[in-house]
Design an enzyme around this catalytic site. Structure first.
Site, PDB file in Angstrom:
ATOM      1  NE  ARG A 126      -3.113   0.628  -0.763  1.00  0.00           N
ATOM      2  CZ  ARG A 126      -3.435   0.744  -2.041  1.00  0.00           C
ATOM      3  NH1 ARG A 126      -3.128   1.846  -2.726  1.00  0.00           N
ATOM      4  NH2 ARG A 126      -4.030  -0.250  -2.669  1.00  0.00           N
ATOM      5  CE  LYS A 161      -3.744  27.780  -5.552  1.00  0.00           C
ATOM      6  NZ  LYS A 161      -4.725  28.279  -6.549  1.00  0.00           N
ATOM      7  CE  LYS A 193      -1.266  35.497  -5.307  1.00  0.00           C
ATOM      8  NZ  LYS A 193      -1.741  34.096  -5.195  1.00  0.00           N
ATOM      9  CD  GLU A 221      -2.345  38.133  -7.902  1.00  0.00           C
ATOM     10  OE1 GLU A 221      -2.510  36.904  -7.841  1.00  0.00           O
ATOM     11  OE2 GLU A 221      -2.796  38.940  -7.050  1.00  0.00           O
ATOM     12  CG  ASP A 242      -4.876  36.192 -10.823  1.00  0.00           C
ATOM     13  OD1 ASP A 242      -4.978  34.995 -11.151  1.00  0.00           O
ATOM     14  OD2 ASP A 242      -5.457  36.684  -9.840  1.00  0.00           O
TER      15      ASP A 242
END
Length: 315
Positions: A126, A161, A193, A221, A242
């Protein structure tokens, strides 16, 4: 991707065409964590396999693709077997690989054959499958984007992410699928950002603060062409464009390219499209002239590639 065995073990390390490869120390640590989850703290136990299979029993198992895709993560196979064998006090199975990371594979293809103590094969199963299936799923998703972008000059990028604890493996899998890693974390590239701009007071102030504190590349950004020009004036090294509709994106790219090499702007400003990107519009976005498309879904939404470990019947 070899690791130093604790004793002489008949394990064939898997060569990988993917560069740079995974750090063997990271692989060892990730496998240890996964085995502790499955078996309990070392040495741990598998109450089913250890009760039903004699320690002396040997056999052969095949790692088989249940579906077509791009394989990655085979580099963890030998380390998983090695650690399980050490925990059980048994010899490690020998491994013969029939594929390498980065290969396109067919449904039913045997990727590796493992021969040795059946207890080791079943206990390792597994953990081995979790890691290789996850990595192969990411590689397969990435390869689809890479094929769509072929010939455009643009590359697909991953993001942060990622699955906690598996970033190194998932970014390795992106490379296996012919994608490109963006940044490994918050430490190697500055990405300014909207919240950073709010905190600093302006784009220029944010860029200046980063420059004063750290010697790193600075990305800013931008949601509009005006913001992109402001970022250029502030001294950004490259821009994250973006959630721009394709016509706005194309216009922004043209405006940036027209400024390159003038007024202190670098001769080539790297441009990255992100947000609201789907495979069916990947090519039109690339043809707008960006260098990169960053796609969080490569790692946060890619399904696993279905792999299995099939124990051969005793002859």
């Amino acid at each position: 991707m070899s690791t130093t065995p604790e004793r002489d073990l008949p394990v064939v390390d898997q060569p990988s065409a993917v560069q740079p490869g995974l750090d063997p120390a990271w692989v060892a640590g990730a496998v240890t964590t996964a085995l502790d989850e499955d078996l309990g703290p070392a040495p741990g136990r598998d109450v089913t396999s250890q009760a039903t299979v004699p320690a002396s029993a040997t056999g052969t198992a095949d790692l088989v693709a249940r579906e077509a895709g791009t394989v990655a993560g085979l580099v963890v196979v030998t380390e998983t077997l090695r650690q399980v064998a050490t925990r059980l006090g048994l010899p490690a199975p020998a491994v013969t690989f029939h594929a390498q990371d980065g290969d396109d594979i067919a449904r039913g293809q045997v990727l590796a054959s493992l021969a040795g103590p059946v207890q080791v094969l079943l206990v390792a199963e597994r953990t081995l499958l979790n890691l290789t299936s996850r990595a192969s799923g990411v590689a397969t998703a990435t390869a689809a984007w890479a094929r769509e972008l072929a010939g455009t000059g643009a590359q697909v990028l991953d993001t942060r992410k990622t699955t906690p604890g598996l970033r190194a493996l998932e970014k390795y899998a992106v490379r296996a699928g012919c994608g490109t890693n963006k940044r490994m974390g918050l430490y190697d590239v500055a990405m300014i950002k909207d919240n950073h701009v709010v905190a600093a007071g302006s784009v220029a102030a944010a860029v200046a603060a980063v420059r004063a504190a750290f010697d790193v590349a600075v990305q800013v950004e931008a949601d509009t062409t005006v913001q992109a020009m402001e970022a250029l004036d502030a001294g950004a090294d490259f821009l994250l464009l973006d959630n721009m509709p394709t016509p706005v994106l194309a216009a922004t790219v043209s405006a940036v390219r027209a400024r390159q090499g003038r007024d202190g702007v670098p001769a080539h400003v790297e441009l990255e499209a992100t947000g609201n990107l789907t495979l069916d519009r990947a090519r039109e976005v690339a043809e707008a002239g960006v260098d990169y498309l960053s796609v969080g879904a490569l790692t946060h939404s890619a399904p696993i590639l279905d792999l299995a470990l099939d124990l051969r019947p005793a002859s």
